[in-house]
Design a protein around this motif. Sequence first.
Motif, PDB file in Angstrom:
ATOM      1  N   GLU A 278       1.797   4.539   3.760  1.00  0.00           N
ATOM      2  CA  GLU A 278       3.128   4.192   4.255  1.00  0.00           C
ATOM      3  C   GLU A 278       3.969   5.457   4.444  1.00  0.00           C
TER       4      GLU A 278
ATOM      5  N   GLN B  14      -2.798   3.681   0.144  1.00  0.00           N
ATOM      6  CA  GLN B  14      -1.781   3.297   1.117  1.00  0.00           C
ATOM      7  C   GLN B  14      -1.356   4.544   1.885  1.00  0.00           C
TER       8      GLN B  14
ATOM      9  N   PHE C  17      -0.956   0.392  -6.737  1.00  0.00           N
ATOM     10  CA  PHE C  17      -1.556   0.574  -5.414  1.00  0.00           C
ATOM     11  C   PHE C  17      -2.293   1.912  -5.400  1.00  0.00           C
TER      12      PHE C  17
ATOM     13  N   LEU D 106      -2.324  -1.823   2.372  1.00  0.00           N
ATOM     14  CA  LEU D 106      -2.107  -1.511   0.967  1.00  0.00           C
ATOM     15  C   LEU D 106      -3.238  -2.126   0.141  1.00  0.00           C
TER      16      LEU D 106
ATOM     17  N   THR E  42       7.841  -2.625   4.318  1.00  0.00           N
ATOM     18  CA  THR E  42       6.874  -2.469   3.231  1.00  0.00           C
ATOM     19  C   THR E  42       7.207  -3.404   2.076  1.00  0.00           C
TER      20      THR E  42
END
Length: 290
Positions: free
Chosen positions: A201, A199, A196, A178, A259
């Motif tokens: 995720e 990333q 952010f 991240l 996360t």
Amino acid sequence: MQKKSIDPPANADVEGEPAKPTGLFGAFRALPKDSAPKALLVALIVSVIGGYLVSSSAVLLKPRYLANQEREQQAYLLEIVKRQPGMEGLFEAIEADQVSAQVVDLETGEHLPELDPGEFDQRQAAKDPAQSVAIPANRDLANIKRREKYAKIFQVRTDDELKMIILPVYGRGFTSTLHGYLGLAADGNSVVALSFYEQSETPGLGGRVSDQDWLDLWRGKKVRDPAGNVRIGVARGTVLASSPAAPYEVDAISGATWTSRSVTGLLRFWLGDDGYGPYLENLRSERAGS
């Protein structure tokens, strides 16, 4: 007069048949179509040519990719600036005049005027053993293993008064690293915004770390408690308004425990003694002495 006979070429068949191919290419053509060696050789040629084309494209497109990445990071940076109360009307002026970058020594927190922020690549520094340090496992809350010696931070000033500090932060999540920016008020302890910009995720779960509704929860949270302990982070569930942790924590991302913990880890690392802690302490001392 007797006619001279002309012998056919050594590689020509008799009675007008076409010449047999010679050399490596000829031997290759002569192989049956369903021959395993021929199939393997074709696959090898295709992979070599394809690899060359891919690598060439990567080299040619890298400058454009880096430029696009820089623009995207700048957009997130300016978005954080706009979130500062009273900054909206000054956005154009802020973009041009009031956001300044500087490189700081993370160990001492001191500004390094001899290093040009425009030329300093913080990500590359983190990968360079000469420009980074190993992090002991028991202190590596961000799970990054190495940390650059110097970092590029941003200050927002109006009328020469410090309004906000913007700090690059990063850490290992569940499926990706991240990368983001944390905006702090001039006191170095109140969150203005967290964003952010990079990333990967899990979509719908950890990927919600970039959802604006969740990022808005960070506004106004405190970094340290009155005793000086870094308390900022993500709760294990929902934060109750009456909870002692309410000034420092936000709700967890549902279904994304790993996360959520990663965000806590990276924030506490970068705001602690191994990250921007010395720099923020210097700011507090300057404000107290002014």
